[in-house]
Scaffold this active site. Structure first.
Site, PDB file in Angstrom:
ATOM      1  N   ASP A   1      51.699  78.110 -17.824  1.00  0.00           N
ATOM      2  CA  ASP A   1      51.373  78.105 -16.399  1.00  0.00           C
ATOM      3  C   ASP A   1      52.465  77.323 -15.682  1.00  0.00           C
ATOM      4  O   ASP A   1      53.396  76.795 -16.308  1.00  0.00           O
ATOM      5  CB  ASP A   1      49.991  77.475 -16.151  1.00  0.00           C
ATOM      6  CG  ASP A   1      49.262  78.091 -14.945  1.00  0.00           C
ATOM      7  OD1 ASP A   1      49.918  78.287 -13.896  1.00  0.00           O
ATOM      8  OD2 ASP A   1      48.052  78.364 -15.046  1.00  0.00           O
TER       9      ASP A   1
ATOM     10  N   GLY B   1      56.240  77.232 -16.775  1.00  0.00           N
ATOM     11  CA  GLY B   1      57.102  78.301 -16.284  1.00  0.00           C
ATOM     12  C   GLY B   1      56.343  79.225 -15.356  1.00  0.00           C
ATOM     13  O   GLY B   1      55.143  79.081 -15.160  1.00  0.00           O
TER      14      GLY B   1
ATOM     15  N   PHE C   1      55.532  83.295 -14.632  1.00  0.00           N
ATOM     16  CA  PHE C   1      55.641  84.618 -15.265  1.00  0.00           C
ATOM     17  C   PHE C   1      56.402  85.612 -14.398  1.00  0.00           C
ATOM     18  O   PHE C   1      56.694  86.722 -14.821  1.00  0.00           O
ATOM     19  CB  PHE C   1      54.293  85.168 -15.743  1.00  0.00           C
ATOM     20  CG  PHE C   1      53.156  85.156 -14.759  1.00  0.00           C
ATOM     21  CD1 PHE C   1      53.262  85.756 -13.527  1.00  0.00           C
ATOM     22  CD2 PHE C   1      51.939  84.575 -15.111  1.00  0.00           C
ATOM     23  CE1 PHE C   1      52.185  85.778 -12.638  1.00  0.00           C
ATOM     24  CE2 PHE C   1      50.856  84.586 -14.231  1.00  0.00           C
ATOM     25  CZ  PHE C   1      50.983  85.186 -12.994  1.00  0.00           C
TER      26      PHE C   1
ATOM     27  N   HIS D   1      44.156  90.966 -12.077  1.00  0.00           N
ATOM     28  CA  HIS D   1      43.537  91.432 -10.826  1.00  0.00           C
ATOM     29  C   HIS D   1      44.103  90.730  -9.592  1.00  0.00           C
ATOM     30  O   HIS D   1      43.845  91.172  -8.473  1.00  0.00           O
ATOM     31  CB  HIS D   1      42.009  91.317 -10.896  1.00  0.00           C
ATOM     32  CG  HIS D   1      41.455  89.934 -10.787  1.00  0.00           C
ATOM     33  ND1 HIS D   1      40.147  89.695 -10.428  1.00  0.00           N
ATOM     34  CD2 HIS D   1      42.004  88.710 -11.002  1.00  0.00           C
ATOM     35  CE1 HIS D   1      39.914  88.389 -10.411  1.00  0.00           C
ATOM     36  NE2 HIS D   1      41.030  87.774 -10.758  1.00  0.00           N
TER      37      HIS D   1
END
Length: 335
Positions: free
Chosen positions: A198, A224, A226, A244
């Protein structure tokens, strides 16, 4: 055929019951009653309730099956609220309800505007990035991450039991938040090593949670984004209530990144409130998708068939949907 308006009225006024429960969580009624069941007078004093509304409030919680009232007038928690809404217990799921009360309840007042404009109705109105503000405020970030654990706990425990973990040695939870998914998996499967991935701001809250669960030696944090960084390497990559949040292009990008990071034979696990393929049954999943309309610029929930299509486009095979608990299901793909 006798037609009645009951269902219409119950749904149209459902916010009455919802806000009663949310206010009880906010005031920590269930935490107090876990320690000290008490009568009306005692609770009025302890909880700072005004005489005018106190009895109706507590008896409404009884009628809604969130409290019990003994014959002598003593109020106490039900077994469910004692387990899940007492802040002193590790099984507490009230974080998501706290966030619903503070943030989502007022934002949902803008649903009609969202349906007409397609625009979010949260802190981002006016061009602000809600995640930037959230991650810059340690108290709000902690509440948000606790909320993610609360809404995910049941599904996290189901994944820890239902996925064939004996075939794998390591897992990485992408967008790990407080770290409950990787915690439940590694607690239930002592041979596994885990990673929580995260943004760096999450590290102290994640590490505190891992330490509290006695997993320091087996679970580590990787900081980090994504969007800009490669995903950590592990045998299984998990996206819990992550896909989602984003539009379809970003969903595909994340699955492509997962495919690149996994070894041959590795697995990707995506879970959300997966909508049934006929889009007629999972009302929670459909309402969650409307919540993404309120909360995000492009996010939406999706069917199992949708997710399998995206996984196959990324290169995954042997894709399948497996129900977890309540409205949540997981979609599994193999590299």
């Amino acid at each position: 055929m006798n037609l009645a308006p009951d269902h219409i009225l119950q749904t149209g006024l459902a916010f009455w019951a919802s806000k009663t429960l949310l206010s009880a969580v906010e005031m920590e009624i269930f935490t107090e009653l876990a320690k000290h069941p008490g009568d009306l007078g005692t609770l009025r004093g302890r909880m700072g309730l005004h005489p005018r509304g106190a009895r109706d409030f507590l008896d409404a919680l009884v009628a809604l099956k969130f409290l019990q009232r003994d014959e002598d007038g003593t109020y106490r928690n039900t077994p469910e609220t004692d387990l899940f809404l007492d802040k002193a217990k590790p099984s507490y799921i009230g974080g998501i309800l706290e966030m619903a009360n503070h943030r989502l309840f007022p934002f949902w007042g803008g649903l009609t505007e969202a349906l007409r404009t397609g625009e979010p109705q949260n802190e981002s109105k006016g061009g602000h990035d809600p995640f930037t503000a959230l991650y810059a405020d340690p108290a709000k970030l902690r509440e948000f991450l606790r909320a993610m654990s609360g809404v995910s706990r049941g599904a996290n425990m189901a994944i820890a039991q239902k996925f064939p973990w004996a075939n794998y040695q390591s897992c990485a939870d992408i967008g790990t938040a407080q770290g409950d998914l990787v915690t439940q998996i590694t607690l239930a499967n002592p041979h596994l090593k885990g990673i929580g991935f995260d943004l760096p701001e999450v590290a102290p809250i994640f590490e505190e949670y891992i330490t509290a669960n006695g997993l320091d030696g087996r679970v580590k944090f990787a900081g980090g984004s994504f969007f800009t960084d490669e995903l950590p390497q592990a045998d299984v990559l998990l996206f819990g209530h992550i896909l989602h949040d984003w539009n379809q292009d970003t969903k595909l990008m994340l699955l492509n990144k997962a495919y690149s990071a996994l070894p041959v034979g590795g697995a990707v696990v995506v879970y959300d409130s997966i909508i049934d393929d006929a889009r007629k049954e999972n009302a929670f999943g459909l309402l969650m998708s409307l919540n993404m309309l309120i909360e995000t610029p492009g996010g939406f929930d999706y069917t199992g068939a949708d997710c399998i299509g995206w996984m196959q486009e990324a290169g995954f095979t042997n894709c399948r949907v497996e129900h977890l608990v309540g409205p949540d299901s997981m979609v599994i793909g193999i590299k």
